[in-house]
Enzyme design. Structure first.
Site, PDB file in Angstrom:
ATOM      1  N   CYS A   2       0.860  -1.192   0.000  1.00  5.81           N
ATOM      2  CA  CYS A   2       0.000   0.000   0.000  1.00  5.81           C
ATOM      3  C   CYS A   2       0.892   1.237   0.000  1.00  5.81           C
ATOM      4  O   CYS A   2       2.113   1.131   0.137  1.00  5.81           O
ATOM      5  CB  CYS A   2      -0.863   0.035   1.252  1.00  5.81           C
ATOM      6  SG  CYS A   2      -1.856  -1.444   1.471  1.00  5.81           S
ATOM      7  N   ARG A  29       1.366   1.856  -5.898  1.00  4.34           N
ATOM      8  CA  ARG A  29       1.583   0.851  -4.850  1.00  4.34           C
ATOM      9  C   ARG A  29       0.313   0.061  -4.513  1.00  4.34           C
ATOM     10  O   ARG A  29       0.350  -0.887  -3.743  1.00  4.34           O
ATOM     11  CB  ARG A  29       2.107   1.537  -3.580  1.00  4.34           C
ATOM     12  CG  ARG A  29       3.375   2.323  -3.803  1.00  4.34           C
ATOM     13  CD  ARG A  29       3.839   2.972  -2.522  1.00  4.34           C
ATOM     14  NE  ARG A  29       4.207   1.978  -1.543  1.00  4.34           N
ATOM     15  CZ  ARG A  29       5.393   1.404  -1.468  1.00  4.34           C
ATOM     16  NH1 ARG A  29       6.335   1.735  -2.318  1.00  4.34           N
ATOM     17  NH2 ARG A  29       5.640   0.513  -0.536  1.00  4.34           N
ATOM     18  N   TRP A  78      -3.756  -1.831  -1.426  1.00  2.00           N
ATOM     19  CA  TRP A  78      -3.764  -3.068  -2.210  1.00  2.00           C
ATOM     20  C   TRP A  78      -4.161  -4.155  -1.217  1.00  2.00           C
ATOM     21  O   TRP A  78      -3.394  -4.490  -0.308  1.00  2.00           O
ATOM     22  CB  TRP A  78      -2.363  -3.328  -2.781  1.00  2.00           C
ATOM     23  CG  TRP A  78      -2.290  -4.500  -3.698  1.00  2.00           C
ATOM     24  CD1 TRP A  78      -2.705  -4.552  -4.998  1.00  2.00           C
ATOM     25  CD2 TRP A  78      -1.728  -5.795  -3.410  1.00  2.00           C
ATOM     26  NE1 TRP A  78      -2.458  -5.799  -5.519  1.00  2.00           N
ATOM     27  CE2 TRP A  78      -1.867  -6.577  -4.568  1.00  2.00           C
ATOM     28  CE3 TRP A  78      -1.146  -6.368  -2.282  1.00  2.00           C
ATOM     29  CZ2 TRP A  78      -1.421  -7.896  -4.641  1.00  2.00           C
ATOM     30  CZ3 TRP A  78      -0.706  -7.678  -2.351  1.00  2.00           C
ATOM     31  CH2 TRP A  78      -0.841  -8.422  -3.522  1.00  2.00           C
ATOM     32  N   ASN A 104       0.993  -0.258   5.867  1.00  2.00           N
ATOM     33  CA  ASN A 104       1.470  -0.976   4.682  1.00  2.00           C
ATOM     34  C   ASN A 104       2.180  -2.218   5.200  1.00  2.00           C
ATOM     35  O   ASN A 104       3.151  -2.108   5.936  1.00  2.00           O
ATOM     36  CB  ASN A 104       2.445  -0.074   3.910  1.00  2.00           C
ATOM     37  CG  ASN A 104       3.171  -0.820   2.802  1.00  2.00           C
ATOM     38  OD1 ASN A 104       2.642  -1.783   2.256  1.00  2.00           O
ATOM     39  ND2 ASN A 104       4.366  -0.376   2.494  1.00  2.00           N
ATOM     40  N   GLY A 105       1.674  -3.408   4.858  1.00  2.00           N
ATOM     41  CA  GLY A 105       2.316  -4.634   5.329  1.00  2.00           C
ATOM     42  C   GLY A 105       1.288  -5.639   5.800  1.00  2.00           C
ATOM     43  O   GLY A 105       0.100  -5.536   5.457  1.00  2.00           O
ATOM     44  N   GLU A 487      10.544 -11.681 -20.865  1.00  2.00           N
ATOM     45  CA  GLU A 487      10.206 -10.354 -20.337  1.00  2.00           C
ATOM     46  C   GLU A 487       9.133  -9.685 -21.209  1.00  2.00           C
ATOM     47  O   GLU A 487       8.198  -9.079 -20.701  1.00  2.00           O
ATOM     48  CB  GLU A 487      11.475  -9.483 -20.247  1.00  2.00           C
ATOM     49  CG  GLU A 487      11.249  -8.012 -19.945  1.00  2.00           C
ATOM     50  CD  GLU A 487      10.436  -7.732 -18.677  1.00  2.00           C
ATOM     51  OE1 GLU A 487      10.192  -8.646 -17.878  1.00  2.00           O
ATOM     52  OE2 GLU A 487      10.003  -6.573 -18.520  1.00  2.00           O
ATOM     53  N   LYS A 491       5.312  -8.500 -19.969  1.00  2.00           N
ATOM     54  CA  LYS A 491       4.727  -7.159 -20.178  1.00  2.00           C
ATOM     55  C   LYS A 491       3.345  -7.265 -20.811  1.00  2.00           C
ATOM     56  O   LYS A 491       2.409  -6.599 -20.404  1.00  2.00           O
ATOM     57  CB  LYS A 491       5.609  -6.301 -21.100  1.00  2.00           C
ATOM     58  CG  LYS A 491       6.868  -5.716 -20.552  1.00  2.00           C
ATOM     59  CD  LYS A 491       6.696  -4.653 -19.498  1.00  2.00           C
ATOM     60  CE  LYS A 491       6.669  -5.242 -18.137  1.00  2.00           C
ATOM     61  NZ  LYS A 491       7.904  -5.468 -17.446  1.00  2.00           N
ATOM     62  N   GLU A 494       0.770  -8.595 -18.304  1.00  2.00           N
ATOM     63  CA  GLU A 494       0.358  -7.717 -17.203  1.00  2.00           C
ATOM     64  C   GLU A 494      -0.384  -6.475 -17.665  1.00  2.00           C
ATOM     65  O   GLU A 494      -1.376  -6.108 -17.050  1.00  2.00           O
ATOM     66  CB  GLU A 494       1.514  -7.387 -16.252  1.00  2.00           C
ATOM     67  CG  GLU A 494       2.596  -6.538 -16.826  1.00  2.00           C
ATOM     68  CD  GLU A 494       3.750  -6.300 -15.870  1.00  2.00           C
ATOM     69  OE1 GLU A 494       3.527  -6.166 -14.669  1.00  2.00           O
ATOM     70  OE2 GLU A 494       4.892  -6.223 -16.359  1.00  2.00           O
ATOM     71  N   HIS A 510       8.432 -29.086 -28.647  1.00  2.00           N
ATOM     72  CA  HIS A 510       8.148 -30.245 -27.801  1.00  2.00           C
ATOM     73  C   HIS A 510       6.804 -30.083 -27.105  1.00  2.00           C
ATOM     74  O   HIS A 510       6.683 -30.357 -25.918  1.00  2.00           O
ATOM     75  CB  HIS A 510       9.272 -30.429 -26.775  1.00  2.00           C
ATOM     76  CG  HIS A 510      10.597 -30.688 -27.422  1.00  2.00           C
ATOM     77  ND1 HIS A 510      11.050 -31.950 -27.712  1.00  2.00           N
ATOM     78  CD2 HIS A 510      11.539 -29.834 -27.878  1.00  2.00           C
ATOM     79  CE1 HIS A 510      12.237 -31.871 -28.300  1.00  2.00           C
ATOM     80  NE2 HIS A 510      12.547 -30.587 -28.415  1.00  2.00           N
ATOM     81  N   LYS A 613       3.048  -2.458  -7.548  1.00  2.00           N
ATOM     82  CA  LYS A 613       4.404  -2.415  -8.074  1.00  2.00           C
ATOM     83  C   LYS A 613       5.390  -3.247  -7.261  1.00  2.00           C
ATOM     84  O   LYS A 613       6.270  -3.883  -7.809  1.00  2.00           O
ATOM     85  CB  LYS A 613       4.897  -0.978  -8.174  1.00  2.00           C
ATOM     86  CG  LYS A 613       6.234  -0.915  -8.909  1.00  2.00           C
ATOM     87  CD  LYS A 613       6.461   0.386  -9.571  1.00  2.00           C
ATOM     88  CE  LYS A 613       7.764   0.392 -10.343  1.00  2.00           C
ATOM     89  NZ  LYS A 613       7.746  -0.490 -11.521  1.00  2.00           N
TER      90      LYS A 613
END
Ligand code: F6R
Length: 618
Positions: A2, A29, A78, A104-105, A487, A491, A494, A510, A613
């Site tokens: 958060c 965040r 979040w 936050n946590g 990568e 992108k 997401e 395969h 993030k």
């Protein structure tokens, strides 16, 4: 994860406006709910709701504080405990609505504490772990102790990770912040205003003077003044080193771009030019340590992990030793007792706060009783990871606000490449001319990206237009470019919410090839390196099965271009020196593809669904 932002001032400033702007800078965040608290005339005024900040602001006017307010805090959430609803939004208050806490946590022992507090008569309104804190502080204040001592006593009971900002209706001169494993920074405008935040960009427009709180520390903020304490010793304030932040204010703003993601892609050349200036001495230290190591591991999460895959390829080329890349969340389970003394671990993290990366390092240090060297590559000075590391390189990407990592990926691979070249130099395994050629290629990467960005936007938009109906994709590659494919795939998943597999072109035969039908889009990453001819074979195999081939190649490519429906050309020479650094120069094309695909699908690339993030919870 958060975001927390707050301030206390003795100035006549537009506190509501500053708090709203500050919390918006931390929206990366978490963005499922938001709230503010103002302290004025011995009362707390709270506004909060579920949704994004701008939506809530339209309804609740988050910047309208009671006239004369000098203390305010804000939070963007979040969700971890309890869904994103108004009642679960922060701040959370005690029974008497005197104490407000923003968190936050994760509080780990919250069931046990909740039961205890309920037995004592506390009434809980939300499903969050956070609500424990105000009630616990309230409980200690009932014994007659002062606010900051009550916070300290409460913290002694709490297990888990927390960055907390706390205010009290009857303490107009104090914001208390405490930290354990979740970041908190203090900004100071001496004698006027003091800020607290989860990240520096929140107060960067007002001050560059900053203090980074360590684990188990408390800061007591007054207007233009701050005292620091160890959480279990509040009698003597402690000295803390002030940091002067060099980032430009523009870096924390959108500066005319529609989204941070696009702005940060365009910042790649300048971020890399700064990173190219990293001190030679530090690079040499990293190089010598790696050369002396018995076992080398490289660990990270997400995009940083893919940077590790590219970087380990480059370093191995010059070091001639195996480097094992392990996702940080699997570090302990995969290595277990196989982790030997005299190992070296390279930990890579943009934020320096990813909990699984930190835990991997802490576990290794504890297991080997510090008989292990930790080399850290991060973008954030003073972040948690730096504190557990023996040597640190700070990449010079500047603040990255877009949730999808872009410019920091380029600077991470660049840093690992610089370490690789230092190794090549002192090992004297290359001629001077070869070394010069590699440096020339690496130093040219910012210019290549700059030219690419100037010339290719319309092409990328056009490719995206034609891909519009496709829900499944492959990015295929060989050798070092598998990192680029993975990568690029991350992108697109997401930000554009498309399912894409970034995969080895050889391995795709395969199994995954059975998905290919007429028109199935396959994007081949094809720099002219030692894998090129075999990749050409793979292109033909997938084309023969109806695949729509889009290739990413260098300027004068002919062969793979000839078998492709569409081609994206990276303006760089066709030689092995430049190809080694193609994970840096090819990735902007895939980042832009994802960005425009997100817009095409009506999505906000800066705020992908379900993401935040930095992941500071397990
Ligand atoms: C993807 C992304 C994440 C991060 C990952 C690690 O665009 O941003 O996958 O790369 O969460 O974060 P850091 O590098 O801060 O440890």
């Amino acid at each position: 994860m958060c975001g927390i932002f707050g301030l206390i001032t003795n100035q006549d400033i537009e506190i509501g406006k500053i708090i709203l702007e500050g919390i918006k800078r931390l929206e990366y965040r978490g963005y499922d709910s938001c709230g503010i608290v103002a302290q004025h005339n011995s009362k707390l005024y709270v506004k909060k709701d579920a949704g994004k900040i701008n939506e809530i602001h339209k309804r609740l006017k988050l910047d309208e504080f009671p006239f004369g307010t000098k203390l305010g805090l804000a939070h963007t959430r979040w969700a971890t405990h309890g869904p994103p609803t108004k009642i679960n939004s922060h701040p959370h208050l005690d029974c008497n609505e005197k104490i407000a806490v923003l968190h936050n946590g994760i509080l780990e022992n919250f069931f046990e504490l909740k039961e205890e507090l309920e037995r004592k008569g506390h009434i809980f309104r939300s499903e969050t772990d956070t609500e424990i804190f105000p009630h616990l502080i309230e409980e200690y204040m009932k014994t007659g102790i002062d606010f900051k001592f009550a916070v300290s006593e409460a913290m002694k009971r709490c297990k888990g990770a927390y960055g907390l900002a706390i205010c009290h209706a009857e303490y107009p001169d104090q914001i208390i912040v405490v930290r354990k494993e979740s970041p908190l920074v203090i900004g100071l405008e001496e004698g006027k205003t003091t800020y607290c935040a989860s990240d520096i960009p929140a107060f960067l427009p007002y001050t560059r003077e900053c203090y980074i709180l360590d684990d188990n520390e408390m800061a007591v903020l007054a207007a233009g003044y701050v005292d620091f304490y160890d959480i279990d010793n509040l009698t003597n304030p402690k000295e803390k080193e002030k940091q002067i932040i060099q980032w430009s204010i523009d870096a924390a703003e959108k500066g005319g771009y529609k989204h941070f993601m696009l702005k940060e892609i365009y910042e790649e050349p300048s971020a890399m030019r700064r990173t190219l200036k990293i001190s030679k001495e530090t690079l040499q230290i990293f190089a010598r340590i790696l050369w002396g190591a018995k076992n080398i591991y490289i660990t990270a999460a997400g995009t940083s992990y893919y940077a590790c895959l590219a970087g380990k390829f480059i370093i191995t080329k010059f070091l001639h030793k195996y480097i094992e890349a392990i996702e940080c969340s699997e570090f302990q389970t995969q290595l277990g007792d196989a982790l030997q003394e005299d190992s070296v671990i390279i930990a890579v993290s943009q934020s320096g706060e990813t909990v699984d990366t930190i835990e991997a390092i802490r576990w290794a240090k504890e297991k080997l009783k510090n008989n292990v060297k930790i080399l850290c590559i991060t973008n954030v000075v003073g972040s948690s990871l730096t504190r557990y590391s023996d040597y640190v390189i700070v990449t010079q990407a500047g603040p990255e606000i877009g949730v999808a990592a872009t410019k920091t990926y380029c600077t991470q691979v660049l840093t690992l490449a610089l370490i690789g070249l230092e190794i090549a130099k002192f090992r004297k395994i290359l001629t001077k001319e070869e070394i010069d050629n590699y440096y020339h290629a690496l130093n040219s990467t910012p210019d290549i990206i700059e030219t690419f960005l100037q010339e290719n936007i319309d092409l990328i938009k056009d490719i995206v237009k034609n891909l519009d109906k496709s829900h499944n994709f492959f990015y295929l590659a060989r050798g070092i470019s598998i990192a680029t494919a993975r990568e690029g795939g991350l992108k697109l998943k997401e930000v554009a919410c498309r399912f894409i597999e970034g995969y080895s072109a050889a391995h795709a035969k395969h199994g995954p090839i059975s998905l290919v039908r007429e028109g199935f889009p396959i994007i081949f990453i094809a720099p002219p390196d030692e894998t090129y001819e075999r990749l050409l074979g793979n292109v033909m195999e997938f084309k023969a099965r109806g695949g729509m081939i889009i290739s990413v190649v260098v300027e004068d490519d002919r062969l793979i271009t000839g078998f492709s429906h569409r081609t994206i050309r990276i303006p760089q020479p066709s030689d092995k020196y430049f190809s080694l650094f193609s994970p840096i120069t090819f990735i902007p094309a895939l980042q832009l593809l994802s960005y425009y695909a997100a817009l095409k699908n009506g999505l906000d690339p800066d705020q992908p669904l379900n993401l935040a993030k930095t992941v500071t919870v397990h």
